[in-house]
Design a protein around this motif. Sequence first.
Motif, PDB file in Angstrom:
ATOM      1  N   SER A 303       0.836  -1.201   0.000  1.00  0.00           N
ATOM      2  CA  SER A 303       0.000   0.000   0.000  1.00  0.00           C
ATOM      3  C   SER A 303       0.870   1.251   0.000  1.00  0.00           C
ATOM      4  O   SER A 303       2.088   1.192   0.231  1.00  0.00           O
ATOM      5  N   GLY A 304       0.250   2.370  -0.241  1.00  0.00           N
ATOM      6  CA  GLY A 304       0.946   3.656  -0.236  1.00  0.00           C
ATOM      7  C   GLY A 304       0.001   4.741  -0.710  1.00  0.00           C
ATOM      8  O   GLY A 304      -1.067   4.453  -1.261  1.00  0.00           O
ATOM      9  N   ALA A 305       0.376   5.982  -0.515  1.00  0.00           N
ATOM     10  CA  ALA A 305      -0.501   7.083  -0.901  1.00  0.00           C
ATOM     11  C   ALA A 305       0.266   8.396  -0.917  1.00  0.00           C
ATOM     12  O   ALA A 305       1.308   8.536  -0.262  1.00  0.00           O
ATOM     13  N   ILE A 306      -0.245   9.326  -1.699  1.00  0.00           N
ATOM     14  CA  ILE A 306       0.131  10.726  -1.572  1.00  0.00           C
ATOM     15  C   ILE A 306      -1.161  11.482  -1.291  1.00  0.00           C
ATOM     16  O   ILE A 306      -2.249  11.049  -1.700  1.00  0.00           O
ATOM     17  N   PRO A 307      -1.096  12.596  -0.593  1.00  0.00           N
ATOM     18  CA  PRO A 307      -2.321  13.314  -0.232  1.00  0.00           C
ATOM     19  C   PRO A 307      -2.990  13.958  -1.438  1.00  0.00           C
ATOM     20  O   PRO A 307      -2.344  14.212  -2.469  1.00  0.00           O
ATOM     21  N   ARG A 308      -4.263  14.238  -1.312  1.00  0.00           N
ATOM     22  CA  ARG A 308      -5.007  14.876  -2.389  1.00  0.00           C
ATOM     23  C   ARG A 308      -4.425  16.246  -2.724  1.00  0.00           C
ATOM     24  O   ARG A 308      -4.573  16.732  -3.842  1.00  0.00           O
ATOM     25  N   GLU A 309      -3.750  16.859  -1.748  1.00  0.00           N
ATOM     26  CA  GLU A 309      -3.169  18.187  -1.963  1.00  0.00           C
ATOM     27  C   GLU A 309      -1.830  18.144  -2.698  1.00  0.00           C
ATOM     28  O   GLU A 309      -1.274  19.196  -3.040  1.00  0.00           O
ATOM     29  N   HIS A 310      -1.289  16.949  -2.929  1.00  0.00           N
ATOM     30  CA  HIS A 310       0.010  16.850  -3.589  1.00  0.00           C
ATOM     31  C   HIS A 310      -0.066  17.477  -4.990  1.00  0.00           C
ATOM     32  O   HIS A 310      -1.073  17.325  -5.690  1.00  0.00           O
ATOM     33  N   PRO A 311       1.000  18.174  -5.408  1.00  0.00           N
ATOM     34  CA  PRO A 311       0.957  18.828  -6.726  1.00  0.00           C
ATOM     35  C   PRO A 311       0.655  17.880  -7.882  1.00  0.00           C
ATOM     36  O   PRO A 311       0.015  18.296  -8.858  1.00  0.00           O
ATOM     37  N   LEU A 312       1.117  16.627  -7.808  1.00  0.00           N
ATOM     38  CA  LEU A 312       0.836  15.695  -8.896  1.00  0.00           C
ATOM     39  C   LEU A 312      -0.653  15.388  -8.975  1.00  0.00           C
ATOM     40  O   LEU A 312      -1.230  15.309 -10.068  1.00  0.00           O
ATOM     41  N   VAL A 313      -1.288  15.195  -7.823  1.00  0.00           N
ATOM     42  CA  VAL A 313      -2.733  14.955  -7.797  1.00  0.00           C
ATOM     43  C   VAL A 313      -3.465  16.181  -8.306  1.00  0.00           C
ATOM     44  O   VAL A 313      -4.402  16.085  -9.117  1.00  0.00           O
ATOM     45  N   GLN A 314      -3.050  17.353  -7.854  1.00  0.00           N
ATOM     46  CA  GLN A 314      -3.706  18.579  -8.277  1.00  0.00           C
ATOM     47  C   GLN A 314      -3.509  18.838  -9.774  1.00  0.00           C
ATOM     48  O   GLN A 314      -4.405  19.367 -10.439  1.00  0.00           O
ATOM     49  N   ALA A 315      -2.360  18.454 -10.299  1.00  0.00           N
ATOM     50  CA  ALA A 315      -2.133  18.578 -11.741  1.00  0.00           C
ATOM     51  C   ALA A 315      -3.096  17.680 -12.509  1.00  0.00           C
ATOM     52  O   ALA A 315      -3.650  18.072 -13.543  1.00  0.00           O
ATOM     53  N   ALA A 316      -3.308  16.465 -12.010  1.00  0.00           N
ATOM     54  CA  ALA A 316      -4.234  15.544 -12.662  1.00  0.00           C
ATOM     55  C   ALA A 316      -5.662  16.079 -12.603  1.00  0.00           C
ATOM     56  O   ALA A 316      -6.410  16.019 -13.590  1.00  0.00           O
ATOM     57  N   VAL A 317      -6.047  16.615 -11.445  1.00  0.00           N
ATOM     58  CA  VAL A 317      -7.391  17.186 -11.305  1.00  0.00           C
ATOM     59  C   VAL A 317      -7.583  18.325 -12.306  1.00  0.00           C
ATOM     60  O   VAL A 317      -8.588  18.390 -13.028  1.00  0.00           O
ATOM     61  N   ALA A 318      -6.614  19.236 -12.352  1.00  0.00           N
ATOM     62  CA  ALA A 318      -6.722  20.377 -13.254  1.00  0.00           C
ATOM     63  C   ALA A 318      -6.764  19.950 -14.707  1.00  0.00           C
ATOM     64  O   ALA A 318      -7.521  20.514 -15.518  1.00  0.00           O
ATOM     65  N   ALA A 319      -5.965  18.935 -15.075  1.00  0.00           N
ATOM     66  CA  ALA A 319      -5.921  18.463 -16.459  1.00  0.00           C
ATOM     67  C   ALA A 319      -7.255  17.865 -16.878  1.00  0.00           C
ATOM     68  O   ALA A 319      -7.766  18.141 -17.979  1.00  0.00           O
ATOM     69  N   TYR A 320      -7.848  17.043 -16.034  1.00  0.00           N
ATOM     70  CA  TYR A 320      -9.121  16.421 -16.385  1.00  0.00           C
ATOM     71  C   TYR A 320     -10.257  17.430 -16.376  1.00  0.00           C
ATOM     72  O   TYR A 320     -11.161  17.376 -17.221  1.00  0.00           O
ATOM     73  N   GLN A 321     -10.218  18.364 -15.439  1.00  0.00           N
ATOM     74  CA  GLN A 321     -11.256  19.397 -15.430  1.00  0.00           C
ATOM     75  C   GLN A 321     -11.144  20.297 -16.656  1.00  0.00           C
ATOM     76  O   GLN A 321     -12.153  20.783 -17.170  1.00  0.00           O
ATOM     77  N   MET A 322      -9.928  20.500 -17.138  1.00  0.00           N
ATOM     78  CA  MET A 322      -9.722  21.344 -18.320  1.00  0.00           C
ATOM     79  C   MET A 322     -10.437  20.777 -19.541  1.00  0.00           C
ATOM     80  O   MET A 322     -10.871  21.526 -20.431  1.00  0.00           O
TER      81      MET A 322
END
Length: 389
Positions: A303-322
């Motif tokens: 198992s493992g995780a990065i937080p939702r606030e991590h820049p990589l996660v936020q980049a993915a969110v922004a890309a899909y929302q775009m």
Amino acid sequence: MKAVVQHWYNHPVVRDALTDLADYRPTLAMAIEIQQVPAPTFAERPRSLLVAQRMQALGLHDVTIDELGNVYARRPGQADRPALLVSAHLDTVFPADTDLSIRYEGERVYGPGIGDNSAGVAGLLRVAEVYQRFNLPTAGDIWFVANVGEEGLGDLRGMRAVVERLRSQLGAVVVIEGCDFGSLHHQAIGVRRFRIDVTGPGGHSWGNFGTPSAIHVLVRLAARLTELHVPLSPRTTFNIGTISGGTSVNTIAQHASMLLDLRSVSSAALTELVDEVYRLVEEAALEYPDIHVQLVKVGDRPSGAIPREHPLVQAAVAAYQMVGAQVSFQQSSTDANIPLSMGIPAVCVGLTDGGNAHRTDEYIIPVNLSRGLQALLLLLLAAEAIEDR
């Protein structure tokens, strides 16, 4: 990261690349070409060769196939900085003799493995193609990798080898799955898989009646396993996937076995569940002294995780929302488990809509491949701007 994604979205050359990706037909054709090559787990080599040929034709650097069948290709960066790994798994759950015929029905395209993960591998090649064709800016190296061993008892062996090989270079990982458009996985659930083997003396069903049967012992143990209590939160699950054994209807079975899948988002809860399984197996062994009961671990996905606030996660969110997608955060077991468990930032994203994964009537809705690939390209461009990745 929204501003970074917006910057790339407005970049003139990137706009040309996004326009090219708007036509989903080349990606669909590539996905079908890949899907037509059987690639069951542990037998992916023919598909590896096809993907390697396509990577070489794109002019990528250092195209190689390792001893497992992982295919590597590098697009050189312009600066000495951590590399970005982009991957998609080659293997499918279907045996080599499966009928891979494609069927078109309305907006759907049906075919075993078309979504999981032929569309993902096609997406990997397509995004590499637009990087090459439009000479898109690349800060650090980008490794495009098609890996083996993601499904079932493959136990992520392909990604383990890939990360081991490239670990000293990596700054981030983006894993591509063909389906689940808009889904975003940044939390990897832990998985333990076991084979339970039961062996006994066996005999004739009439002449040796009363002799313990391996099958009888196994199914009693299986019944006890189905009564395990697991928490709803943190979510924890178990599943008996297969049971096999015996010789004939009138033979007391000498051998029987089953495969058991245990999962949890919590490593502590998973450990407790594993301990409980060991206890039940030990009880069965004591209850039937003439029978040998053995628990063999056949899978261990960390198992493992990065937080939702991590820049990589936020980049993915922004890309899909775009591209107009509604982002859905998921917890799952994917190739991203491996880098996440090692502290390497990673996300897993889906390219298009589909359904019936792991069934012969699996399908995708290819029209969304265009938006999925556009989001993927924007994510990769933005990921390179993450200084602490």
